[in-house]
Design a protein around this motif. Structure first.
Motif, mmCIF file in Angstrom:
data_model
loop_
_atom_site.group_PDB
_atom_site.id
_atom_site.type_symbol
_atom_site.label_atom_id
_atom_site.label_comp_id
_atom_site.label_asym_id
_atom_site.label_seq_id
_atom_site.Cartn_x
_atom_site.Cartn_y
_atom_site.Cartn_z
ATOM 1 N N VAL A 192 43.222 -21.836 -33.985
ATOM 2 C CA VAL A 192 42.522 -21.721 -32.700
ATOM 3 C C VAL A 192 42.434 -23.096 -32.043
ATOM 4 C CG1 VAL A 192 40.341 -21.119 -31.565
ATOM 5 C CG2 VAL A 192 41.187 -19.724 -33.479
ATOM 6 N N ASN A 193 42.033 -24.096 -32.816
ATOM 7 C CA ASN A 193 41.880 -25.437 -32.257
ATOM 8 C C ASN A 193 43.217 -26.057 -31.859
ATOM 9 O OD1 ASN A 193 39.086 -25.754 -32.073
ATOM 10 N ND2 ASN A 193 38.953 -26.014 -34.287
ATOM 11 N N GLU A 194 44.275 -25.729 -32.562
ATOM 12 C CA GLU A 194 45.601 -26.200 -32.149
ATOM 13 C C GLU A 194 45.974 -25.608 -30.792
ATOM 14 O OE1 GLU A 194 48.152 -25.193 -35.457
ATOM 15 O OE2 GLU A 194 47.502 -26.951 -36.613
ATOM 16 N N SER A 195 45.676 -24.327 -30.602
ATOM 17 C CA SER A 195 45.936 -23.689 -29.307
ATOM 18 C C SER A 195 45.085 -24.331 -28.214
ATOM 19 C CB SER A 195 45.636 -22.191 -29.369
ATOM 20 O OG SER A 195 46.525 -21.548 -30.229
ATOM 21 N N TYR A 196 43.826 -24.573 -28.506
ATOM 22 C CA TYR A 196 42.940 -25.213 -27.530
ATOM 23 C C TYR A 196 43.462 -26.602 -27.165
ATOM 24 C CZ TYR A 196 39.067 -21.868 -27.351
ATOM 25 O OH TYR A 196 38.284 -20.782 -27.102
ATOM 26 N N ASN A 197 43.887 -27.377 -28.163
ATOM 27 C CA ASN A 197 44.428 -28.715 -27.891
ATOM 28 C C ASN A 197 45.636 -28.638 -26.973
ATOM 29 O OD1 ASN A 197 42.571 -30.280 -29.337
ATOM 30 N ND2 ASN A 197 43.653 -29.976 -31.252
ATOM 31 N N THR A 198 46.497 -27.669 -27.204
ATOM 32 C CA THR A 198 47.690 -27.480 -26.372
ATOM 33 C C THR A 198 47.306 -27.207 -24.924
ATOM 34 O OG1 THR A 198 48.933 -26.615 -28.246
ATOM 35 C CG2 THR A 198 49.774 -26.078 -26.069
ATOM 36 N N MET A 199 46.195 -26.489 -24.718
ATOM 37 C CA MET A 199 45.743 -26.143 -23.364
ATOM 38 C C MET A 199 44.818 -27.202 -22.765
ATOM 39 S SD MET A 199 45.058 -22.053 -23.667
ATOM 40 C CE MET A 199 44.286 -22.036 -25.284
ATOM 41 N N GLY A 200 44.548 -28.271 -23.526
ATOM 42 C CA GLY A 200 43.666 -29.321 -23.029
ATOM 43 C C GLY A 200 42.197 -28.967 -23.101
ATOM 44 N N LEU A 201 41.837 -28.023 -23.968
ATOM 45 C CA LEU A 201 40.436 -27.614 -24.122
ATOM 46 C C LEU A 201 39.811 -28.302 -25.329
ATOM 47 C CD1 LEU A 201 40.791 -23.762 -23.507
ATOM 48 C CD2 LEU A 201 40.084 -25.518 -21.876
ATOM 49 N N LYS A 202 38.489 -28.400 -25.310
ATOM 50 C CA LYS A 202 37.766 -28.984 -26.437
ATOM 51 C C LYS A 202 37.838 -28.046 -27.635
ATOM 52 C CE LYS A 202 34.397 -31.286 -23.499
ATOM 53 N NZ LYS A 202 32.990 -31.327 -23.084
ATOM 54 N N GLU A 203 37.888 -28.640 -28.825
ATOM 55 C CA GLU A 203 37.908 -27.836 -30.053
ATOM 56 C C GLU A 203 36.575 -27.134 -30.246
ATOM 57 O OE1 GLU A 203 39.065 -30.057 -33.502
ATOM 58 O OE2 GLU A 203 41.079 -30.428 -32.714
ATOM 59 N N ILE A 204 36.627 -26.043 -31.018
ATOM 60 C CA ILE A 204 35.408 -25.306 -31.349
ATOM 61 C C ILE A 204 35.046 -25.556 -32.813
ATOM 62 C CG2 ILE A 204 35.753 -23.522 -29.620
ATOM 63 C CD1 ILE A 204 36.660 -21.694 -32.028
ATOM 64 N N ASP A 205 33.785 -25.349 -33.107
ATOM 65 C CA ASP A 205 33.283 -25.487 -34.473
ATOM 66 C C ASP A 205 33.019 -24.136 -35.112
ATOM 67 O OD1 ASP A 205 33.101 -28.415 -34.328
ATOM 68 O OD2 ASP A 205 31.492 -28.018 -32.888
ATOM 69 N N GLY A 206 32.964 -23.087 -34.275
ATOM 70 C CA GLY A 206 32.670 -21.774 -34.826
ATOM 71 C C GLY A 206 32.773 -20.680 -33.793
ATOM 72 N N ILE A 207 32.448 -19.482 -34.238
ATOM 73 C CA ILE A 207 32.504 -18.281 -33.412
ATOM 74 C C ILE A 207 31.179 -17.538 -33.565
ATOM 75 C CG2 ILE A 207 33.642 -16.046 -33.080
ATOM 76 C CD1 ILE A 207 36.168 -17.373 -34.346
ATOM 77 N N LEU A 208 30.525 -17.272 -32.450
ATOM 78 C CA LEU A 208 29.302 -16.468 -32.455
ATOM 79 C C LEU A 208 29.720 -15.010 -32.392
ATOM 80 C CD1 LEU A 208 26.181 -16.415 -32.364
ATOM 81 C CD2 LEU A 208 26.375 -16.382 -29.880
ATOM 82 N N GLY A 209 29.487 -14.276 -33.468
ATOM 83 C CA GLY A 209 29.952 -12.901 -33.579
ATOM 84 C C GLY A 209 28.878 -11.867 -33.321
ATOM 85 N N SER A 210 29.294 -10.625 -33.451
ATOM 86 C CA SER A 210 28.424 -9.491 -33.133
ATOM 87 C C SER A 210 27.229 -9.344 -34.063
ATOM 88 C CB SER A 210 29.239 -8.195 -33.131
ATOM 89 O OG SER A 210 30.108 -8.196 -32.031
ATOM 90 N N ASP A 211 27.290 -9.926 -35.261
ATOM 91 C CA ASP A 211 26.122 -9.841 -36.149
ATOM 92 C C ASP A 211 24.889 -10.430 -35.475
ATOM 93 O OD1 ASP A 211 27.300 -12.417 -36.379
ATOM 94 O OD2 ASP A 211 26.572 -12.685 -38.425
#
Length: 144
Positions: free
Chosen positions: A103-122
């Motif tokens: 995910v972070n590699e894709s974000y880097n390619t698009m010039g977006l900041k990396e993420i540390d996690g995902i807030l899910g439905s739980d």
């Protein structure tokens, strides 16, 4: 019923996608999370876990975890004693550790900041989440 309102950041993912990010505090450290209503559980990137959970106790889960577009992954879980989203304090919640490098590699390619996690439905379901895209807010509510 108390509630908190969190500002969301919206990012266009070409050609027609949209991701929303929020700040989450894990053990008083700021983390960037994607809000993902399709994710069944809340996840922390295992590559960044040590930053948020020094000497954290991890346990292997019996089940494999799968996501859209990914293969089955072995996952671990960790209890975080102190997390916060806006004014909502979440104590002793179990987070899943997964490798979010792709995910972070894709974000880097698009010039977006990396993420540390995902807030899910739980957590979204537990705290009656309402996402207002027009106002760019996430509202979470809980019982006293």
């Amino acid at each position: 019923m108390p509630s908190t309102i969190i500002t969301i950041e919206k990012f266009i993912i070409p050609p027609v996608g949209l991701h929303i990010h929020i700040k989450v505090f894990l053990n008083n450290k700021v983390a960037r999370f994607v809000v993902d209503t399709g994710a069944s559980q809340t996840v922390i990137d295992k590559n960044k876990a040590e930053h948020f959970i020094p000497n954290g106790v991890h346990r292997m889960l019996d089940a494999l975890t799968a996501g859209i577009g990914s293969h089955n992954l072995e996952s671990q879980a960790v209890i975080i004693k102190n997390s916060r989203i806006g004014e909502l304090k979440i104590m002793d919640h179990e987070f899943i550790l997964l490798d979010l490098q792709h995910v972070n590699e894709s974000y880097n390619t698009m010039g977006l900041k990396e993420i540390d996690g995902i807030l899910g439905s739980d957590l979204l379901e537990k705290y009656s989440a309402i996402i207002d895209f027009k106002k760019a807010i996430l509202k979470l509510s809980w019982k006293k």
